[in-house]
Design an enzyme around this catalytic site. Sequence first.
Site, mmCIF file in Angstrom:
data_model
loop_
_atom_site.group_PDB
_atom_site.id
_atom_site.type_symbol
_atom_site.label_atom_id
_atom_site.label_comp_id
_atom_site.label_asym_id
_atom_site.label_seq_id
_atom_site.Cartn_x
_atom_site.Cartn_y
_atom_site.Cartn_z
ATOM 1 N N CYS A 68 0.812 -1.322 0.182
ATOM 2 C CA CYS A 68 0.063 0.053 -0.138
ATOM 3 C C CYS A 68 1.134 1.257 0.008
ATOM 4 O O CYS A 68 1.655 1.423 0.708
ATOM 5 C CB CYS A 68 -0.819 0.041 1.273
ATOM 6 S SG CYS A 68 -2.047 1.455 1.442
ATOM 7 N N CYS A 91 -1.205 6.563 6.770
ATOM 8 C CA CYS A 91 -2.052 5.867 7.326
ATOM 9 C C CYS A 91 -1.578 5.294 8.645
ATOM 10 O O CYS A 91 -0.394 4.476 8.327
ATOM 11 C CB CYS A 91 -2.831 5.025 6.339
ATOM 12 S SG CYS A 91 -4.064 3.957 7.163
ATOM 13 N N CYS A 126 -2.570 0.159 9.472
ATOM 14 C CA CYS A 126 -1.582 -1.151 9.324
ATOM 15 C C CYS A 126 -0.240 -0.906 9.849
ATOM 16 O O CYS A 126 0.253 0.270 9.703
ATOM 17 C CB CYS A 126 -1.577 -1.518 7.713
ATOM 18 S SG CYS A 126 -3.061 -1.999 7.055
ATOM 19 N N CYS A 160 -6.997 0.921 -0.222
ATOM 20 C CA CYS A 160 -6.781 0.313 1.000
ATOM 21 C C CYS A 160 -6.646 -1.097 0.589
ATOM 22 O O CYS A 160 -7.515 -1.408 0.100
ATOM 23 C CB CYS A 160 -7.808 0.491 2.108
ATOM 24 S SG CYS A 160 -7.841 -0.380 3.475
ATOM 25 N N GLN A 211 -18.256 -9.154 12.816
ATOM 26 C CA GLN A 211 -16.668 -9.774 12.729
ATOM 27 C C GLN A 211 -16.216 -9.148 11.149
ATOM 28 O O GLN A 211 -16.909 -9.149 10.278
ATOM 29 C CB GLN A 211 -16.870 -11.371 12.451
ATOM 30 C CG GLN A 211 -17.208 -11.922 13.874
ATOM 31 C CD GLN A 211 -16.216 -11.789 14.921
ATOM 32 O OE1 GLN A 211 -15.247 -11.350 14.856
ATOM 33 N NE2 GLN A 211 -16.735 -11.770 16.293
ATOM 34 N N GLU A 227 -26.948 -9.523 25.585
ATOM 35 C CA GLU A 227 -26.313 -8.325 24.998
ATOM 36 C C GLU A 227 -26.842 -7.138 25.724
ATOM 37 O O GLU A 227 -27.976 -7.085 25.967
ATOM 38 C CB GLU A 227 -26.679 -8.322 23.554
ATOM 39 C CG GLU A 227 -26.043 -7.211 22.596
ATOM 40 C CD GLU A 227 -24.668 -6.934 22.915
ATOM 41 O OE1 GLU A 227 -24.293 -5.636 22.941
ATOM 42 O OE2 GLU A 227 -23.563 -7.799 22.794
ATOM 43 N N ASP A 256 -17.635 -13.643 24.212
ATOM 44 C CA ASP A 256 -16.821 -12.964 23.228
ATOM 45 C C ASP A 256 -16.913 -11.428 23.555
ATOM 46 O O ASP A 256 -17.625 -10.390 22.945
ATOM 47 C CB ASP A 256 -17.519 -12.987 21.648
ATOM 48 C CG ASP A 256 -16.807 -12.362 20.536
ATOM 49 O OD1 ASP A 256 -15.778 -11.749 20.927
ATOM 50 O OD2 ASP A 256 -17.186 -12.530 19.479
ATOM 51 N N CYS A 287 -10.294 -10.837 21.708
ATOM 52 C CA CYS A 287 -9.802 -9.957 20.557
ATOM 53 C C CYS A 287 -8.503 -9.198 21.420
ATOM 54 O O CYS A 287 -7.999 -8.179 20.711
ATOM 55 C CB CYS A 287 -10.675 -8.892 20.223
ATOM 56 S SG CYS A 287 -11.383 -8.104 21.573
#
Length: 426
Positions: A69, A76, A79, A155, A260, A312, A358, A384
């Site tokens: 990229c 940016c 990443c 991107c 996700q 939730e 999760d 995560c």
Amino acid sequence: MQPEAEVTIARLGSAGDGVAETPEGPVFLAGTLPGERVLARMAGRRGEGQAAEPLEIRAASPDRVAPPCPHFLVECGACALQHWAMPAYAAWKRARLVDALERAGQPATPVAEMVIAAPNTRRRADLALKRLQGGAMALGFHQRGSAAVADLATCHVLDPVLVALFRPLRELLRRMPALKREGSAVLNLLDSGPDLLLRTDGPLDAPQRAMLAAFGTAHGIPRIAWALKDGPVENAAQAGPVRLDLSGVSVAPPPGAFLQAAPEGEAAIIAAVLAGLSAQKLPVRARIADLYAGIGTLSFPLSARGRVAAYEGDAAAVAALDAGARKAGGRVEAIRRDLAYRPLLPAELNAFGAVVLDPPYAGAAEQVAQITRSKVPVVIYVSCNPVALARDAAALVKAGFKAVSAVPVDQFRWSPHLESVVSFRR
């Protein structure tokens, strides 16, 4: 330390920066790799060490590759690791899960090879918006360590359907008085097409609503929602229904809903969760608790293994989940409950044969504390954040649980973020 110095990168830190160990403390350099010798310019304190800017790579790693990229590290900050060859990158990410399990007291846990989402498959983007001098509009992710917005032309992570909206959306916003100085645009790619949630720092009048409606029609966007700053969300323009298929169940996600990140990653997480349940040989009529259920990404596939109580806290997500569950035949019960403030207690948890959770990035310390006091025999933790996973897993292990399998999933390609599915039993 001198303003400029040559350092050797010993390892990567959790944010993906190279870390050089010096007598004065660690030095953090973005865009560097283990083993490299780098001429660096010191840029100020960072925690217990110093941030630095790499001026010259004097001895490059054999694993260094050309980033695909043009925005990488130049503008940016989304990443961090496009310059690292995939085998070394994948090994480092998998090692983060291995390390988390070791810190939790489970060094012998079998850890699968990592599932890595392909480039150009991410279906969700939370873009920053900023009006520039002269009225031009910057649209993109934030620059590294800065509030400045990288104005993106392309991107290599996002689905091309979303990238194709950058230019026309930027032009639309340039003409909208509702965007005075800054805002955000959440793009979700649903099965019905792109879905846009726009937040601005100025009001949206009738002519601007008409502009949004025309934009949605022109670019195949069935729904455009809007909010003033962090205020309540409303549908500004809707030309048709929205839908997302979740394991065969059609759900209408609320604007800006958490998804996700990549379909391949979602499939890997579901497969790992179901495999973890199958290995535990649950009774046929076992009830399953799905905690932090969102719009039902895990709830619906879990319903093939037993009756699911899906908890939730977000009202809009619960409403979407409940509507989908009713259409799917009632094996999923949607329950609104903020587990950060009202975790399920042991007496409630004891009704379930398994708990799947999760949680958000910070983990689920309070909920895990209740699980450890319950009689639940099986816990499947979708993480995560390896740091939060290590902490919560240690609490489970102390209560008699054992980690029996772990699957690392890389949905955020070229970033330091890692998701994983770890199955526990006692």
